[in-house]
Design an enzyme around this catalytic site. Sequence first.
Site, mmCIF file in Angstrom:
data_model
loop_
_atom_site.group_PDB
_atom_site.id
_atom_site.type_symbol
_atom_site.label_atom_id
_atom_site.label_comp_id
_atom_site.label_asym_id
_atom_site.label_seq_id
_atom_site.Cartn_x
_atom_site.Cartn_y
_atom_site.Cartn_z
ATOM 1 C CB ALA A 14 -0.934 0.005 1.208
ATOM 2 C CD GLN A 16 6.733 7.401 -2.247
ATOM 3 O OE1 GLN A 16 6.277 8.188 -3.058
ATOM 4 N NE2 GLN A 16 7.939 7.544 -1.698
ATOM 5 C CB ILE A 17 7.891 1.569 -3.908
ATOM 6 C CG1 ILE A 17 8.912 2.687 -3.661
ATOM 7 C CG2 ILE A 17 8.463 0.540 -4.886
ATOM 8 C CD1 ILE A 17 10.225 2.236 -3.060
ATOM 9 N N GLY A 131 13.405 -2.268 0.444
ATOM 10 C CA GLY A 131 13.282 -1.452 1.663
ATOM 11 C C GLY A 131 14.633 -1.205 2.303
ATOM 12 C CG ASP A 160 21.990 3.022 -6.290
ATOM 13 O OD1 ASP A 160 21.612 4.088 -5.795
ATOM 14 O OD2 ASP A 160 21.776 1.914 -5.762
ATOM 15 C CG HIS A 188 20.471 1.690 -2.158
ATOM 16 N ND1 HIS A 188 20.486 2.413 -3.317
ATOM 17 C CD2 HIS A 188 19.419 2.162 -1.451
ATOM 18 C CE1 HIS A 188 19.487 3.278 -3.321
ATOM 19 N NE2 HIS A 188 18.825 3.143 -2.188
#
Length: 330
Positions: A14, A16-17, A131, A160, A188
Amino acid sequence: MTRTPVNVTVTGAAGQIGYALLFRIASGQLLGADVPVKLRLLEITPALKAAEGTAMELDDCAFPLLQGIDITDDPNVAFDGTNVGLLVGARPRTKGMERGDLLEANGGIFKPQGKAINDNAADDVKILVVGNPANTNALIAQAAAPDVPAERFTAMTRLDHNRALTQLAKKTGSTVADIKRLTIWGNHSATQYPDIFQASVAGKPAFDAIGGDEKWLSDEFIPTVAKRGAAIIEARGASSAASAANAAIDHVHTWVNGTAEGDWTSMGIPSDGSYGVPEGLISSFPVTTKNGTYEIVQGLEISEFSRARIDASVAELAEEREAVRALGLI
Ligand SMILES: NC(=O)c1ccc[n+]([C@@H]2O[C@H](COP(=O)([O-])OP(=O)(O)OC[C@H]3O[C@@H](n4cnc5c(N)ncnc54)[C@H](O)[C@@H]3O)[C@@H](O)[C@H]2O)c1
Ligand SMILES: O=C(O)C[C@H](O)C(=O)O
């Protein structure tokens, strides 16, 4: 012949991604235009209603490849028979939170999810952790899944990689399709090292294509790519979503369908000790993929310039591993 649907689990569905990702998976962009999918959406209980809303919209798209949607707050249900798991939901850093607090909060998410993957996922499961902190969250999930081959746990550095492609294309007046063999090394995070020394631009060494401009490399290219996530947050007031979802699609699509001849991609994967990266750290490497498996590109010459930057990012990963070890998360 009717193909068996592939079970794809998305956590943080749910968010945004999730919203930028699910429709693309259901339309066939993750696995291929002829591969039916079943979606499993995992959310925390208070966000289940929002996930149901997204599922209603998925239904309303009438995607021919979408053969079912399950929504749950139980990781054991979400990962039952999972072939591809996209671990997007994570605890964001909030004001006053130290890095240790963040790692601990995420341990509370990725450890049980790793166990649920271990106990329920399909034998061929492939996991991508999006995540943040993605590399170390992947390590936590992997450690909780001793029965799953370690190499199935990967972390996303494709965003990236894509960012670096565009910056290099802009500098050289070329297109991203002209660029081959670019690499993101390490974490990352802002310590990552985008490496153009093996890359080519329209068949020419990338370093020559930038006119040997080492100052641009050190002062513009590397920091722009490494700090792009923060720049997006500053500009949008929220972290990257569509580009992150796009990179997740690219990562899994390349893993499943293979890299092009003469090219490679960047993936956060468990180190086998290559290039002096301590074994087991989930670090970004140049990889080729074929038939659903990947291999680290071997034999690259690493200059002093590159060595120092790879080492700095890998040192940060080692520190994160020590921190989660001290917290009993791995
Ligand atoms: N690796 C990358 O390149 C990259 C790029 C962009 C963002 N990210 C990271 O991706 C993550 C998600 O970003 P977003 O913008 O979608 O965030 P978001 O806050 O919009 O959504 C996160 C969702 O995860 C859910 N969630 C939290 N705990 C959960 C749990 N235990 N199980 C299932 N769902 C849970 C939340 O309810 C929320 O809906 C963040 O950690 C972000 O930093 C990574
Ligand atoms: O969510 C963030 O901290 C930034 C994100 O990882 C990104 O690279 O866009």
